[in-house]
Design a protein around this motif. Structure first.
Motif, PDB file in Angstrom:
ATOM      1  N   VAL A  70      35.853  61.808  59.298  1.00 29.48           N
ATOM      2  CA  VAL A  70      36.981  62.739  59.376  1.00 29.48           C
ATOM      3  C   VAL A  70      36.485  64.010  60.058  1.00 29.48           C
ATOM      4  O   VAL A  70      35.490  64.600  59.617  1.00 29.48           O
ATOM      5  N   ARG A  71      37.166  64.426  61.113  1.00 29.29           N
ATOM      6  CA  ARG A  71      36.813  65.681  61.767  1.00 29.29           C
ATOM      7  C   ARG A  71      37.605  66.806  61.104  1.00 29.29           C
ATOM      8  O   ARG A  71      38.845  66.769  61.075  1.00 29.29           O
ATOM      9  N   HIS A  72      36.890  67.782  60.574  1.00 26.72           N
ATOM     10  CA  HIS A  72      37.549  68.878  59.866  1.00 26.72           C
ATOM     11  C   HIS A  72      38.341  69.745  60.834  1.00 26.72           C
ATOM     12  O   HIS A  72      37.849  70.119  61.907  1.00 26.72           O
ATOM     13  N   ALA A  73      39.578  70.060  60.460  1.00 26.07           N
ATOM     14  CA  ALA A  73      40.397  70.947  61.290  1.00 26.07           C
ATOM     15  C   ALA A  73      39.781  72.335  61.366  1.00 26.07           C
ATOM     16  O   ALA A  73      39.920  73.040  62.372  1.00 26.07           O
ATOM     17  N   GLN A  74      39.111  72.731  60.315  1.00 23.21           N
ATOM     18  CA  GLN A  74      38.364  74.004  60.276  1.00 23.21           C
ATOM     19  C   GLN A  74      37.014  73.724  59.648  1.00 23.21           C
ATOM     20  O   GLN A  74      36.940  73.082  58.603  1.00 23.21           O
ATOM     21  N   ARG A  75      35.961  74.159  60.276  1.00 21.04           N
ATOM     22  CA  ARG A  75      34.612  73.819  59.816  1.00 21.04           C
ATOM     23  C   ARG A  75      34.389  74.182  58.352  1.00 21.04           C
ATOM     24  O   ARG A  75      34.887  75.205  57.871  1.00 21.04           O
ATOM     25  N   MET A  76      33.646  73.333  57.670  1.00 20.70           N
ATOM     26  CA  MET A  76      33.214  73.647  56.309  1.00 20.70           C
ATOM     27  C   MET A  76      31.839  74.297  56.409  1.00 20.70           C
ATOM     28  O   MET A  76      30.848  73.637  56.745  1.00 20.70           O
ATOM     29  N   MET A  77      31.815  75.584  56.144  1.00 20.45           N
ATOM     30  CA  MET A  77      30.598  76.363  56.360  1.00 20.45           C
ATOM     31  C   MET A  77      29.664  76.300  55.159  1.00 20.45           C
ATOM     32  O   MET A  77      30.016  75.838  54.073  1.00 20.45           O
ATOM     33  N   SER A  78      28.470  76.801  55.357  1.00 22.92           N
ATOM     34  CA  SER A  78      27.527  77.002  54.271  1.00 22.92           C
ATOM     35  C   SER A  78      27.635  78.457  53.816  1.00 22.92           C
ATOM     36  O   SER A  78      28.546  79.178  54.254  1.00 22.92           O
ATOM     37  N   LEU A  79      26.726  78.898  52.971  1.00 22.25           N
ATOM     38  CA  LEU A  79      26.706  80.285  52.511  1.00 22.25           C
ATOM     39  C   LEU A  79      25.327  80.879  52.711  1.00 22.25           C
ATOM     40  O   LEU A  79      24.312  80.191  52.540  1.00 22.25           O
ATOM     41  N   GLU A  80      25.297  82.147  53.059  1.00 23.86           N
ATOM     42  CA  GLU A  80      24.029  82.877  53.074  1.00 23.86           C
ATOM     43  C   GLU A  80      23.527  82.998  51.629  1.00 23.86           C
ATOM     44  O   GLU A  80      24.327  83.235  50.713  1.00 23.86           O
ATOM     45  N   ASN A  81      22.218  82.841  51.435  1.00 26.35           N
ATOM     46  CA  ASN A  81      21.644  82.924  50.097  1.00 26.35           C
ATOM     47  C   ASN A  81      20.922  84.246  49.890  1.00 26.35           C
ATOM     48  O   ASN A  81      20.334  84.811  50.820  1.00 26.35           O
ATOM     49  N   ALA A  82      20.949  84.713  48.661  1.00 21.67           N
ATOM     50  CA  ALA A  82      20.156  85.879  48.241  1.00 21.67           C
ATOM     51  C   ALA A  82      19.452  85.519  46.946  1.00 21.67           C
ATOM     52  O   ALA A  82      19.985  84.758  46.130  1.00 21.67           O
ATOM     53  N   PHE A  83      18.260  86.088  46.763  1.00 19.68           N
ATOM     54  CA  PHE A  83      17.475  85.758  45.578  1.00 19.68           C
ATOM     55  C   PHE A  83      17.071  87.009  44.786  1.00 19.68           C
ATOM     56  O   PHE A  83      16.478  86.885  43.713  1.00 19.68           O
ATOM     57  N   THR A  84      17.410  88.175  45.301  1.00 20.39           N
ATOM     58  CA  THR A  84      17.038  89.419  44.626  1.00 20.39           C
ATOM     59  C   THR A  84      18.206  90.403  44.679  1.00 20.39           C
ATOM     60  O   THR A  84      19.051  90.325  45.580  1.00 20.39           O
ATOM     61  N   PRO A  85      18.250  91.370  43.759  1.00 21.27           N
ATOM     62  CA  PRO A  85      19.282  92.421  43.833  1.00 21.27           C
ATOM     63  C   PRO A  85      19.200  93.208  45.139  1.00 21.27           C
ATOM     64  O   PRO A  85      20.231  93.633  45.669  1.00 21.27           O
ATOM     65  N   GLU A  86      17.984  93.399  45.658  1.00 19.54           N
ATOM     66  CA  GLU A  86      17.825  94.133  46.910  1.00 19.54           C
ATOM     67  C   GLU A  86      18.516  93.416  48.068  1.00 19.54           C
ATOM     68  O   GLU A  86      19.116  94.053  48.945  1.00 19.54           O
ATOM     69  N   ALA A  87      18.436  92.072  48.062  1.00 24.91           N
ATOM     70  CA  ALA A  87      19.098  91.297  49.115  1.00 24.91           C
ATOM     71  C   ALA A  87      20.617  91.409  49.005  1.00 24.91           C
ATOM     72  O   ALA A  87      21.321  91.421  50.023  1.00 24.91           O
ATOM     73  N   VAL A  88      21.138  91.492  47.793  1.00 28.22           N
ATOM     74  CA  VAL A  88      22.574  91.674  47.602  1.00 28.22           C
ATOM     75  C   VAL A  88      22.995  93.051  48.112  1.00 28.22           C
ATOM     76  O   VAL A  88      24.016  93.194  48.800  1.00 28.22           O
TER      77      VAL A  88
END
Length: 527
Positions: A70-88
């Motif tokens: 199935v070709r998605h009409a709109q891409r299913m993206m990933s998410l940027e990850n953060a591992f620390t409060p500083e990254a947030v």
């Protein structure tokens, strides 16, 4: 450097295929995240070595050839990850800069649990479900429409829906249902609920999926002919009104609010009844989401703040004492199930009575002297294949006023349990008269590094020890088992759990181990 980047790309790509397509992870989440972060950092430092097909520039894995695509009409993206409060904090700063917002300008965001399951896109036309597809590589997924229709949480018809609506969400399995599935005698034993959910949804026979207790949470949308609302929180509320279970995002106005939600969910994750591996933050205003847009694989307006992969908090339900082959009394924590490092953990070692009491054998404090009690909320960690351990305890959530009293008698045979001066372990004095010690010594005797008798595992040893007709209560009786069976009326091959072939294989394995290297014999005898 080029060789290192190539090696990392190969390893991360193989892990993506194993996780997303084959539902059989080959490494822990922590190891995967570390490799991918290293790869991203090296590619950023050496842009001349960048490649469009790098795992840092792609999503998921190509769909399996077993399913229609199935070709998605709109891409299913990933998410940027953060591992620390500083990254947030850096994430928020970057968004403010992109939008031209002052540091003190309002920026409402939502925070919701990140469900650890399998991403699914549901396409509705005129309010009717017409297609369901996995994420695949983000552009093309697998058609699992027939399977998705068997999930009770996925409505076949939804009211007051736009003409076209793609609902995005996560298929998952609760801890209770996961345990029941693994105990049901199914052909495959799953390592964790995520693998179980993915393997159950991606079945060629929808009847198998229908028999699996799958659930679905909606967290977003893809192609849509008319907006659901002006805000992320409003759109999710609209999906809930249509009959979808949602992750109930919380509205936050500051970094402190976001981190407070993360800390709260990290503490409560064992009580939710399903696995989460972090918290997802999203800009609430959809017009701001549109302005922020997307990178190649992730939206600029969302972030996944991951939990430490090898640490989790859960409730210690009770402390049990196990008796080893040397008579050592070993305390084991029985825990409310929680996923740590990709594995569901229900038991953890407590080492010995001093560790429970909060000090070492010399009286020096452990955990600043905090003891461990039944009913406590405890921090569990698991690194690699190491046995899970209890690292800390949350005194603010303690309700049990009583210290744990370590037994001074053996729980198996009632003999006195003695702790010698200078020893950190208390031991049963019953010797081979203690059933637990006798069984553990037999298990050790037939273990892989000792006699390695195939077909005579831990469960079989325990069963033979208690068998009144064909007992094995000391090592020598293993080697008379076949002769005693032949002379008896109640033959092993006729018993539940055994057959002619399995009994013959066991007797053959025993005969083959009548002669082993001296080192193995010494180890088997515990010398």
């Amino acid at each position: 450097m080029a060789a290192r980047i190539a090696s990392l790309r190969e390893r991360v790509a193989a892990a993506d295929v194993a996780y997303h397509r084959d539902d059989a992870p080959v490494m822990s989440d922590a190891d995967y995240d570390a490799l991918k972060r290293e790869l991203a950092a090296l590619e950023a430092a050496h842009p001349d070595l960048a490649a469009a097909d790098s795992p840092t520039q792609t999503v998921g894995a190509a769909p399996s050839e077993r399913f229609a695509k199935v070709r998605h009409a709109q891409r299913m993206m990933s998410l940027e990850n953060a591992f620390t409060p500083e990254a947030v904090a850096d994430f928020i700063t970057r968004m403010r800069s992109f939008l031209g917002l002052a540091p003190d300008a309002p920026l409402a965001m939502t925070a919701e649990p990140k469900i650890d399951g399998l991403s699914l896109s549901l396409r509705y036309e005129q309010g009717r479900l017409v297609q369901a597809a996995t994420r695949g590589d983000g552009t093309t997924g697998e058609n699992v429409t027939a399977n998705a229709r068997t999930i009770a949480d996925i409505p076949a018809v939804i009211p007051d829906a736009p003409d076209v609506l793609e609902v995005r969400g996560e298929v998952y399995m609760t801890h209770e249902d996961f345990a029941a599935l693994n105990d049901s005698g199914a052909d495959r034993v799953f390592a964790n609920p995520r693998n179980a959910a993915a393997g159950s949804l991606r079945q060629l026979d929808p009847g198998i999926t229908a028999r699996r207790p799958l659930r679905f949470f909606a967290y977003g949308w893809g192609q849509i002919s008319a907006p659901l609302a002006d805000t992320q929180s409003g759109a999710i509320a609209r999906l809930a009104a249509m009959g979808f279970a949602t992750t109930s995002p919380r509205l936050c106005s500051s970094l402190a609010d976001l981190l407070a939600v993360w800390a709260d969910l990290e503490q409560r994750r064992a009580t939710l009844g399903f696995d989460i591996d972090g918290v997802v933050y999203k800009v609430d205003d959809l017009s701001l989401q549109d302005r922020l847009g997307f990178r190649s694989t992730t939206p600029r307006w969302a972030l996944a703040h991951k939990f430490p992969a090898e640490i989790a908090w859960t409730r210690l339900e009770r402390i049990e004492i196990q008796v080893g082959r040397t008579g050592a009394l070993s305390p084991v924590a029985r825990l409310a199930p929680v996923t740590v490092g990709g594995v569901v953990v229900q038991n953890a070692t407590l080492h010995n009575e001093d560790y429970i009491a909060g000090h070492d054998s010399r009286g020096q404090p452990i955990r600043d002297g905090r003891d461990i009690r039944e009913g406590d909320w405890v921090q569990v960690y698991r690194a690699g294949d190491v046995i899970p351990k209890v690292a800390d305890v949350d005194l603010s959530r303690r309700t049990n006023p009583d210290h744990y009293e370590f037994p001074t008698t053996c729980p198996e045979c009632g003999s006195e349990a003695i702790r010698e001066p200078g020893d950190s372990v208390r031991r049963c004095s019953g010797g081979l008269g203690c059933p637990a010690q006798a069984i553990e010594r037999l298990r050790h005797f037939v273990s892989r590094a000792a006699f390695d008798i195939e077909g005579l595992g831990a469960k079989q040893v325990e069963a033979f020890y208690a068998d009144p007709v064909l007992p094995i209560r000391e090592p020598a009786e293993i080697f008379t088992l076949a002769a005693r069976d032949a002379a008896g009326l109640a033959r092993l091959k006729n018993r539940d759990g055994w057959g002619e072939r399995s009994a013959e294989n066991l007797f053959r394995s025993i005969e083959e181990r009548r002669s082993i290297p001296l080192a193995r014999l010494i180890f088997a005898l515990g010398i």
